[in-house]
Each structure stands twice: as C-alpha cells, then as structure tokens.
Design an enzyme around this catalytic site. Structure first.
Site, PDB file in Angstrom:
ATOM      1  N   GLU A 195      10.419   2.618 -12.076  1.00 56.93           N
ATOM      2  CA  GLU A 195      11.357   2.404 -11.050  1.00 56.93           C
ATOM      3  C   GLU A 195      11.594   1.051 -10.788  1.00 56.93           C
ATOM      4  OE1 GLU A 195       8.637   2.652  -7.331  1.00 56.93           O
ATOM      5  OE2 GLU A 195      10.689   3.765  -6.420  1.00 56.93           O
ATOM      6  N   GLU A 201       3.950   8.965   0.877  1.00 53.21           N
ATOM      7  CA  GLU A 201       5.318   8.847   0.474  1.00 53.21           C
ATOM      8  C   GLU A 201       5.426   7.921  -0.793  1.00 53.21           C
ATOM      9  OE1 GLU A 201       7.836  10.803   1.239  1.00 53.21           O
ATOM     10  OE2 GLU A 201       7.087  11.586   2.995  1.00 53.21           O
ATOM     11  N   LYS A 207      -0.011  -0.862   9.930  1.00 47.92           N
ATOM     12  CA  LYS A 207      -0.420  -1.995   9.084  1.00 47.92           C
ATOM     13  C   LYS A 207       0.983  -2.264   8.097  1.00 47.92           C
ATOM     14  CE  LYS A 207      -1.188  -3.121   4.939  1.00 47.92           C
ATOM     15  NZ  LYS A 207      -0.541  -4.450   4.881  1.00 47.92           N
ATOM     16  N   CYS A 261      13.273   3.906  -2.679  1.00 50.56           N
ATOM     17  CA  CYS A 261      12.624   4.866  -3.529  1.00 50.56           C
ATOM     18  C   CYS A 261      13.459   6.004  -3.917  1.00 50.56           C
ATOM     19  CB  CYS A 261      11.368   5.286  -2.599  1.00 50.56           C
ATOM     20  SG  CYS A 261      11.838   5.882  -1.038  1.00 50.56           S
TER      21      CYS A 261
HETATM   22  P1  NAD Z   1       2.849  -1.335  -2.192  1.00 51.64           P
HETATM   23  O1  NAD Z   1       2.293  -0.057  -2.722  1.00 51.64           O
HETATM   24  O2  NAD Z   1       2.738  -2.669  -3.011  1.00 51.64           O
HETATM   25  O3  NAD Z   1       2.441  -1.507  -0.833  1.00 51.64           O
HETATM   26  C1  NAD Z   1       2.678  -0.603   0.321  1.00 51.64           C
HETATM   27  C2  NAD Z   1       1.850  -1.225   1.362  1.00 51.64           C
HETATM   28  O4  NAD Z   1       0.370  -0.730   1.111  1.00 51.64           O
HETATM   29  C3  NAD Z   1       1.945  -2.507   1.930  1.00 51.64           C
HETATM   30  O5  NAD Z   1       1.726  -2.483   3.468  1.00 51.64           O
HETATM   31  C4  NAD Z   1       0.753  -3.109   1.281  1.00 51.64           C
HETATM   32  O6  NAD Z   1       0.325  -4.348   1.895  1.00 51.64           O
HETATM   33  C5  NAD Z   1      -0.239  -1.916   1.219  1.00 51.64           C
HETATM   34  N1  NAD Z   1      -1.219  -2.365   0.126  1.00 51.64           N
HETATM   35  C6  NAD Z   1      -1.140  -2.997  -0.957  1.00 51.64           C
HETATM   36  N2  NAD Z   1      -2.030  -2.739  -1.653  1.00 51.64           N
HETATM   37  C7  NAD Z   1      -3.192  -2.231  -0.863  1.00 51.64           C
HETATM   38  C8  NAD Z   1      -4.692  -1.698  -0.975  1.00 51.64           C
HETATM   39  N3  NAD Z   1      -5.184  -2.178  -1.888  1.00 51.64           N
HETATM   40  N4  NAD Z   1      -5.110  -1.003   0.013  1.00 51.64           N
HETATM   41  C9  NAD Z   1      -4.485  -0.713   1.055  1.00 51.64           C
HETATM   42  N5  NAD Z   1      -3.137  -0.963   1.442  1.00 51.64           N
HETATM   43  C10 NAD Z   1      -2.466  -1.715   0.256  1.00 51.64           C
HETATM   44  O7  NAD Z   1       4.369  -0.813  -2.342  1.00 51.64           O
HETATM   45  P2  NAD Z   1       5.527  -1.890  -1.801  1.00 51.64           P
HETATM   46  O8  NAD Z   1       5.951  -2.994  -3.103  1.00 51.64           O
HETATM   47  O9  NAD Z   1       5.566  -2.597  -0.456  1.00 51.64           O
HETATM   48  O10 NAD Z   1       6.905  -0.779  -1.396  1.00 51.64           O
HETATM   49  C11 NAD Z   1       7.660  -0.554  -2.744  1.00 51.64           C
HETATM   50  C12 NAD Z   1       7.122   0.965  -3.109  1.00 51.64           C
HETATM   51  O11 NAD Z   1       7.007   1.854  -2.271  1.00 51.64           O
HETATM   52  C13 NAD Z   1       7.965   1.385  -4.109  1.00 51.64           C
HETATM   53  O12 NAD Z   1       7.128   2.316  -5.203  1.00 51.64           O
HETATM   54  C14 NAD Z   1       8.856   2.555  -3.482  1.00 51.64           C
HETATM   55  O13 NAD Z   1       9.161   3.575  -4.135  1.00 51.64           O
HETATM   56  C15 NAD Z   1       7.919   3.015  -2.336  1.00 51.64           C
HETATM   57  N6  NAD Z   1       8.408   3.590  -1.331  1.00 51.64           N
HETATM   58  C16 NAD Z   1       8.297   5.161  -1.253  1.00 51.64           C
HETATM   59  C17 NAD Z   1       9.026   5.676   0.053  1.00 51.64           C
HETATM   60  C18 NAD Z   1       8.951   7.168   0.426  1.00 51.64           C
HETATM   61  O14 NAD Z   1       9.365   7.489   1.452  1.00 51.64           O
HETATM   62  N7  NAD Z   1       8.574   7.797  -1.007  1.00 51.64           N
HETATM   63  C19 NAD Z   1       9.929   4.944   0.870  1.00 51.64           C
HETATM   64  C20 NAD Z   1       9.836   3.713   0.692  1.00 51.64           C
HETATM   65  C21 NAD Z   1       9.333   2.804  -0.571  1.00 51.64           C
END
Ligand code: NAD
Length: 477
Positions: free
Chosen positions: A382, A252, A176, A286
C-alpha cells in the site's frame, strides 16, 4: 470552546489532563514545527474511561431512539457551523490540502446525519417456528461499551463513521485516535459534548505507548466491541488480543486497490476518475488506486495524459488554499514513499513524472512510474502517497488474475465499456468496486473489505448492526 480543552482527555463528562501529567508533541508535517502538546492518557485513565462508559451504558441503551437521533442531528448542525475550523485543524496536524480537509469534514459530518436517521429505524424480526409450536421474536440490542480506534489519514471521518452508528445503536464509546491527529478527535468530542451527550457516553483517550493500554481495555469484561480502522498489521494483532475475551471485532484495514483500464475505455472520463482515485487525500487513503493496469492499446496515451495532469498539481502547505497537494503525515511516511519508488526503479521501473521530495516538509511530488513488474514491491505494498504505478496488460483474464493477486480486497476500480466493466467488476475480489467512477465513499453505502482488508461494514444500513446483537426470545403460540 477554550483552547485547553482541545488538548485534553475527555473522561466521564470532564476534560482533564492525564494521571501522569505528561504530554506529547503534535507536529505540523508541512514544516515539522510543533503545533501543541496533548495529554498522555495513562492505563488508569483508560480504565477510568471504560468504567465511565460502563456506568453510562444502561441509561443510554434505554434512551429513546428519537432522542439519540436528535442528539446526533444537533452534532451535525454544530459541525456544519464549524467545518472550516475543523478543516484547518486537520490541515495542521495531518498535512493534507485544505480542499481535501474540507471534503473530509463534510463527508465525516454526513455520518452524524445518516445515523441520526438510522437510530429510529432499528428493526427486529418475527417468525413462526416451522412446527408451529412457538413464536420467534428477534430483537436487536446495543452490544455494549465500544472501543473505537482510528488512524491519522481521515481523522474526522474515521471517528464519526464509528461514533455515529455506536451512539445511534445505544452504545457508549471510548475513542482512541491516532497519535498524529488528536486535535481533530478532541474537536469532534467537544461537539458531541455541546450537543448534549450524557456523561460517560463518549470518552476520549490518547495513551502513549498505545499497545499496553489498548490491551488493558480490551481485557476489561465491560468492553464488548472493538471497531478498528488502521493497518492490516495492527488489525491482526488486535484480533489476537480480542480473542482472549471474545470481543466482537469490526476491522477496516489496509488496501492495495487495482485500477483497471479496459480496451475501449473512454480516456477523458478515465483520466478524470483515475486522478481522483489516486489523488484524493494526497494518495493517503485506504481506497487510493495503487496499481494501474492499463490495456496495451491505451497505455502510452493514458500515461502521457495522467503525467501531464499531475504535472499541473500545485504542491505545498495545505494552509495555502491554492495548493492541490499537501504534505504526507510525517517524515517517515515521506521517506517510505520515496524508498518504494527508488526500489521500484531498482526492479526495472521507470519514473516518467515527479519522483522528488522536499527536505523541509513531508512533501512528495505527484509521480508516475511505468514498466512496473507485476508482483514487484511497489505493486504488493500500500503506497499511501501520490504515486501511480502503471502496468500494461493484454487480455481480460490476465488482468483479473493480476488484480486479485493480493492478500487485500478493499476496493477496485474498472474503467471501460459498461457491460464489459460490470462483468469484470463481479470477478474482482473486493468489498467495493467503482465502475467508471473514482470515488465510492458514501454514508449510505456499506464500506468495507474482503480478505485481509477487514471484517464487517461501516455506513449504510449495515453499519449500525455492527454495534448491535440479536436476541431471540421464544414465546408460546
Ligand atoms: P496504524 O495501524 O498504524 O494505526 C491505526 C490506529 O491503531 C492508531 O490509532 C494507532 O495509534 C493504533 N495502534 C497502533 N499500534 C497499536 C497497537 N499495538 N495496539 C493498539 N492500537 C495500536 O495505521 P495508520 O498508519 O494510522 O493508518 C494507516 C492505515 O489505515 C493504512 O493501512 C490504511 O489503509 C488504513 N485505513 C483503512 C481504512 C478502511 O476503512 N479500510 C480507512 C483508513 C485507513
């Protein structure tokens, strides 16, 4: 591959529109125009994807490791041929600069190559019980249907970093991707299809809204693994959901990386490392350096040199290959960054470079703010954009305390004389520490965070273990 396939769901080996026939718009953040529509997956589509994966599980788990490895290797070869095309797609839907996108594609593809090699190295264990009355055989077995949820900031790499080890381990997957970047995910799934992945082993769904459909899938008994990359906020929510059916979870999550410049650091290499730690992926990483702690003796020169370097960045649409910094992913992300900087100024910080944003695209200038009070909002949050927030410090104990003063623990960077920097590296609460270098990501290394930055590791020899369970078989002596 026909264009329509790249805008559809992939379930049980077939590209198709969603059950409701609805679609959602994907927008180019460099000018806010619509790129194309993508199919909305209904909850029933998501259930069908999990069912297909469940049906595929037994055969896939029994497929010879060499065969699984060779499939991943074929995917690697195809992706290598199509690297520029995928980079163009990433640029369009994510907004990043073309060079960043191409670097991402190559990094992403290395997970296919790495795990094609790991598939044939899955080991077990054998021991004799202390009483000598039994033989203890430990075998590693694929955990089962895996739900993979990825963010928009690295739409290719976050997908392959999960699909690679899952397939190598013998697990079928339901991917997803983020709503902002489904085309890159569809392209990667298309590559796996062409590499010969059996029906049901890889599925792609894009539910809108996301929460209820993911919850439904997580509550299906067939789903045994959740591998999530995204914000800590959503990760926490999903951990609560996963608790209901005790689903194994790898997380992650977000970071708030400190970058420490110790007394005596060589500023030439420090600036070079600081630039890449901050500006890779336009700061939307991240791993991006978020808080710069610079020893007072180097502070002014560091700020001056960093500002001059950032002043030279060409900002504009990623498709113009000469640009160094593209757009943020959306208007909302641009405004969030701008507001963080404005509020930092309210809290006493000063902008010494940049600070401007564009109206007709999600652009924000490379920016340096100084006199940032430790513990201010910009220091705790962040940033996820091209903004360096700099704090001066006087002694090592003080800077270690400030660096660790966060609920996050993903990554830290230390620049300084090597032995001193190593001593500090061991005192930092982070899953990863860069000593005198600004980029750490590598398919051969375990990537992951401590504290609220996550659970588990991706990549390395550790990554495949996240998709396996240990089974103890007791035998007579
Ligand atoms: P997000 O948490 O908003 O979304 C991530 C994923 O979760 C997306 O596919 C989104 O559609 C899904 N999602 C959102 N709400 C949901 C819910 N209620 N139930 C299930 N799925 C849901 O994050 P983002 O804005 O897409 O990405 C940025 C974040 O990701 C930052 O905080 C960044 O640090 C983190 N990130 C972490 C790593 C790592 O390896 N630690 C790598 C890349 C990004």
């Amino acid at each position: 591959m026909s264009e329509s396939r790249l805008t559809q769901l992939f379930i049980d080996g077939e590209w198709r529109s969603g059950g409701s026939g609805e679609t959602f718009a994907v927008v180019d953040p460099s000018d806010f125009t619509e790129i194309a529509q993508f199919a909305v997956a209904t909850e029933e589509d998501c259930v069908a994807a999990v069912d297909a994966a469940e049906r595929a599980f037994e055969d896939w788990a029994l497929t010879a490791p060499r065969e699984r490895g060779e499939l991943l290797r074929s995917a690697f070869e195809i992706m290598r041929q199509e690297r520029e095309e995928i980079a163009d797609t990433i640029v369009r839907e994510n907004g990043k600069a073309f060079a960043d996108a191409l670097t991402e594609v190559d990094y992403a593809n290395e997970f296919f190559r790495w795990f094609s090699e790991e598939a044939v190295r899955i080991s077990g264990d054998y021991r004799l019980s202390p009483r000598g009355d039994k033989r203890i055989l430990v075998s590693r077995e694929p955990i089962g249907v895996s739900l993979l949820i990825t963010p928009w900031n690295f739409p290719a790499a976050m997908a392959t970093r999960k699909i690679g080890p899952a397939l190598a381990a013998g697990c079928p997957v339901v991917l997803k991707p983020a709503r902002e970047t489904p085309f890159t995910a569809a392209h990667i799934v298309g590559i796996l299809e062409r590499a010969g992945v059996p029906r049901g082993v890889v599925n792609l769904v894009t539910p809108v809204p996301t929460g209820p459909a993911v919850s439904r899938m997580l509550h299906m008994p067939a789903v045994r693994k959740l591998s999530f990359t995204g914000s800590t906020e959503v990760g926490r929510l999903l951990l609560h959901e996963a608790a209901d059916t005790v689903v194994s979870s790898s997380m992650e999550l977000g970071g708030n990386a400190p970058l420490l410049v110790l007394e005596g650091a060589d500023l030439d290499s420090t600036i070079e490392g600081a630039l890449v730690a901050k500006m890779r992926n336009g700061g939307s990483a991240c791993t991006a350096a978020n808080r710069f702690y610079v020893h007072r003796s180097l502070h002014d020169e560091f700020v001056d040199r960093l500002s001059r370097a950032l002043d030279g960045y060409r900002v504009g649409p990623g498709r113009d290959r000469g640009n160094d910094l593209g757009a943020l992913v959306s208007r909302g992300e641009r405004d969030k960054v701008a507001q963080l900087v404005d509020r930092a100024v309210d809290e006493g910080a000063r902008i010494v470079q940049g600070g401007g944003s564009a109206e007709d695209g999600a652009f924000y200038e490379p920016t340096v703010v100084v006199d940032v009070p430790h513990g201010s909002e910009i220091n705790r949050t962040e940033i996820f954009g091209p903004v360096a927030a700099v704090v001066a410090f006087d002694d090592v104990d003080e800077v270690v305390r400030m660096a660790n003063d966060t609920e996050y623990g993903l990554i830290s960077y230390v620049f300084g004389e090597e032995r001193e920097a190593m001593r500090v590296a061991h005192r930092l609460d982070a899953g990863m520490v860069g000593v005198n270098r600004g980029v750490l990501s590598d398919p051969a290394a375990p990537f992951g965070g401590m504290k609220q930055s996550g659970l588990g590791r991706e990549g390395g020899s550790e990554g495949i273990l996240e998709f396996m369970e240990e089974k103890y078989i007791g035998l007579p002596v």
